[in-house]
Scaffold this motif. Sequence first.
Motif, PDB file in Angstrom:
ATOM      1  N   ALA A 270      50.223  23.389   8.447  1.00 34.22           N
ATOM      2  CA  ALA A 270      49.239  23.410   7.357  1.00 34.22           C
ATOM      3  C   ALA A 270      48.579  24.780   7.246  1.00 34.22           C
ATOM      4  CB  ALA A 270      48.183  22.343   7.595  1.00 34.22           C
ATOM      5  N   HIS A 271      48.411  25.238   6.026  1.00 36.31           N
ATOM      6  CA  HIS A 271      47.713  26.495   5.770  1.00 36.31           C
ATOM      7  C   HIS A 271      46.208  26.270   5.815  1.00 36.31           C
ATOM      8  CE1 HIS A 271      48.816  30.519   5.115  1.00 36.31           C
ATOM      9  NE2 HIS A 271      48.285  30.672   3.909  1.00 36.31           N
ATOM     10  N   SER A 272      45.802  25.058   5.365  1.00 36.59           N
ATOM     11  CA  SER A 272      44.401  24.685   5.344  1.00 36.59           C
ATOM     12  C   SER A 272      44.316  23.178   5.531  1.00 36.59           C
ATOM     13  CB  SER A 272      43.752  25.087   4.013  1.00 36.59           C
ATOM     14  OG  SER A 272      42.528  24.408   3.821  1.00 36.59           O
ATOM     15  N   ARG A 273      43.608  22.749   6.559  1.00 35.08           N
ATOM     16  CA  ARG A 273      43.477  21.307   6.790  1.00 35.08           C
ATOM     17  C   ARG A 273      42.781  20.625   5.617  1.00 35.08           C
ATOM     18  NH1 ARG A 273      42.351  22.606  12.552  1.00 35.08           N
ATOM     19  NH2 ARG A 273      44.086  21.792  13.773  1.00 35.08           N
ATOM     20  N   SER A 274      41.723  21.261   5.112  1.00 36.66           N
ATOM     21  CA  SER A 274      40.964  20.636   4.027  1.00 36.66           C
ATOM     22  C   SER A 274      41.824  20.474   2.772  1.00 36.66           C
ATOM     23  CB  SER A 274      39.713  21.456   3.714  1.00 36.66           C
ATOM     24  OG  SER A 274      40.054  22.780   3.343  1.00 36.66           O
ATOM     25  N   LEU A 275      42.631  21.481   2.444  1.00 38.35           N
ATOM     26  CA  LEU A 275      43.494  21.382   1.271  1.00 38.35           C
ATOM     27  C   LEU A 275      44.540  20.285   1.435  1.00 38.35           C
ATOM     28  CD1 LEU A 275      44.117  25.135   0.296  1.00 38.35           C
ATOM     29  CD2 LEU A 275      42.586  23.475  -0.794  1.00 38.35           C
ATOM     30  N   GLU A 276      45.068  20.141   2.651  1.00 42.61           N
ATOM     31  CA  GLU A 276      46.054  19.092   2.907  1.00 42.61           C
ATOM     32  C   GLU A 276      45.422  17.705   2.786  1.00 42.61           C
ATOM     33  OE1 GLU A 276      49.163  19.340   3.086  1.00 42.61           O
ATOM     34  OE2 GLU A 276      49.494  21.468   3.420  1.00 42.61           O
TER      35      GLU A 276
END
Length: 317
Positions: free
Chosen positions: A264-270
Amino acid sequence: MTIPKKLLVLVDGSERSIQTVSYVKDFIPIDKNMRIVLFHVFDGRPEELRELEQTPNCINAVSQLQNQEAEQKAAIWWYLERAKEVLTKGGIPKQSIEIKFHLRENGVARDIINEAKNDYSAVIMRRRGLGMLRGIILGSVAVKLLQTITFIPIIIVGQVPTNKKILLAVDASPSSRRAVEFIGSLLGGHGYEACIFHAIIGLGSMAFKFPEVNAPEFPEVEMPDNCIEAFKLKTVRLLQATKDTLLSSGFESGKISEKIITGAHSRSLEIVKEAEEGGYSTIVVGRRGLSRVEAFFMGRVGHKVVYGGDKFTVWVV
């Protein structure tokens, strides 16, 4: 985990607050032990009025302003009764609902925070009207509540149509475990569907912090397969422990799913992406180890989900 079944629902006289009340009616299971407090801080009295009241020559102006104040109070009371009616028409007993019309004492945010300390299980509020939560304004009421009410969960109601599908974003932090226990205690045994979700961050997204001037450039770090598998194994154990907690709380095995994202590049975006693609209306996140002093600050996964997932209802536990 046993929680007091008492909800503090913040209402401000707007149609969006009616949506918040409707969310309580439509989503949260209400039994005879549940108590709902519809809370409004009346902030309509101008500070200048207090000065005018001390000036004999301004008696006519004071009288006009006092009449306006009385009309505003009457309008808010009507609105609160309307909100109560939404709940009673939804089958919630009148004796389970309390209206609190509070005259501002220390400030809107401070008065809400003080009220929240009175053995509530959660604070429920809408996204707008409490400081424009989407377009964040530091110092606004909503942000102050997020920063300060760390002792009980905050439920921020979004606009996605309510369903019984919950995206439970977990990690190994104590706050995440508390979130799972809270969800189990409040919603267990009522037919909810829960997806236990965890995103493993890619090494390429990890970076040391350097001063902006003359910051060195490094090639992206690749995560070896055995490293990924080690993270997966650890995460599988976490998800199983989470599932066990939900099962013991009354969730049905067939309504619990699990999902792990790697790189994941960003947990929040995922998390937000999964909520969109999976058709979830509610996202649950922990405060991720935040202490009562650290509160809720920029950069944390939960914080980013609150702002990035602005159309969803987000539970911050």
